[in-house]
Design a protein around this motif. Structure first.
Motif, PDB file in Angstrom:
ATOM      1  N   SER A  77     -56.709 -23.359  32.675  1.00 53.88           N
ATOM      2  CA  SER A  77     -56.497 -24.780  32.390  1.00 53.88           C
ATOM      3  C   SER A  77     -57.315 -25.693  33.300  1.00 53.88           C
ATOM      4  N   GLU A  82     -59.594 -30.153  28.061  1.00 53.90           N
ATOM      5  CA  GLU A  82     -58.628 -31.207  28.370  1.00 53.90           C
ATOM      6  C   GLU A  82     -58.770 -31.675  29.820  1.00 53.90           C
ATOM      7  N   SER A  83     -58.972 -30.729  30.721  1.00 49.48           N
ATOM      8  CA  SER A  83     -59.133 -31.098  32.127  1.00 49.48           C
ATOM      9  C   SER A  83     -60.462 -31.797  32.371  1.00 49.48           C
ATOM     10  N   TYR A 122     -54.976 -30.863  41.202  1.00 51.19           N
ATOM     11  CA  TYR A 122     -54.440 -30.616  39.860  1.00 51.19           C
ATOM     12  C   TYR A 122     -52.922 -30.506  39.941  1.00 51.19           C
ATOM     13  N   ARG A 130     -53.604 -30.098  35.242  1.00 51.25           N
ATOM     14  CA  ARG A 130     -54.532 -31.152  34.867  1.00 51.25           C
ATOM     15  C   ARG A 130     -54.931 -31.944  36.120  1.00 51.25           C
TER      16      ARG A 130
END
Length: 247
Positions: A77, A82-83, A122, A130
């Motif tokens: 992730s 998205e990150s 994150y 994220r």
């Protein structure tokens, strides 16, 4: 209170003391303090708070809890689309807060100048990590928006020989540019600016190491100069493909 060394620092010795971080002060300390105060006044939570200087002459910053991606192996992730999009949005937010301010002077914005996963905090969001904040603002200075976005492309995409799929790297570079909303003119300069950063980086390490800077000597001895030179060559070899994806 007891001091605990924070991992990941190769140039500066950084420690945690309670809910604060202490790092060596520099000629940029006053500017960094003013910048972090400006971001705080703007209600932006993507940076630590500046809390002054301690009795040892060190900068005192608020400690930001979360996962800092300083090791090579990271959860998927961290590098997800998205990150990447979230990183671009965070950069756009702090750029917009600094545009037209005294700190930016006659430049577009204030740039962080060292954006990378290693300088990103994150936090869990929707079951995945994220990006929530950036740390290590000691190289911040007035500059052009494209400078930070090019550095993001280099560091968060790992542009260099380790990239297995040029097409995928091109797509993800386009994602960063689209999310930040780079202009057509800025897109035309993006890959060239990545090359500028890489050339500037290895030459800067060499020059400082030759002058006796202990931290830069350690970086050179660790093979960083050759690593960046190889990254420069890779980007140069694939410049046309990367630029085509941005059009």
């Amino acid at each position: 209170m007891p001091e605990s060394p924070l991992p990941g620092g190769f140039v500066n010795a950084v420690v945690r003391v309670g809910d604060t971080v202490r790092r060596p002060a520099s000629a940029h300390t006053e500017f960094v303090g003013d910048l972090l105060n400006l971001l705080e006044a703007g209600g932006w939570n993507g940076a630590p708070r500046y809390l002054g200087v301690d009795d040892k002459g060190r900068e005192v910053l608020s400690y930001l809890d979360g996962h800092v991606a300083w090791e090579a192996g990271q959860p998927a992730s961290v590098a997800s689309d998205e990150s990447l999009g979230a990183v671009a949005r965070l950069v756009r937010e702090f750029h917009d807060l600094t545009a037209g301010t005294r700190l930016a002077g006659d430049h577009e914005v204030v740039c962080h100048n060292d954006l990378s996963p290693k300088n990103t905090v994150y936090r869990p969001a929707g079951g995945a990590l994220r990006p929530a904040a950036f740390i290590d603002w000691d190289l911040a200075a007035p500059g052009a928006r494209i400078h930070d976005i090019a550095h993001v492309c280099w560091q968060y995409l790992g542009l260099g020989p380790a990239v297995a799929d040029v097409g995928e790297a091109s797509r993800r570079m386009r994602l960063i540019a689209d999310t930040y909303e780079l202009s057509d003119r800025q897109r035309q300069r993006l890959v060239v600016t990545v090359l500028w950063w890489q050339d500037r980086c290895w030459r800067g390490i060499e020059t400082a190491a030759d002058a006796g800077d202990a931290a830069m000597i350690r970086l050179r001895d660790a093979g960083v100069v050759r690593e960046v030179q190889r990254a420069y060559q890779w980007v140069s070899d694939h410049q046309t493909a990367l630029e085509r994806a941005l059009r």
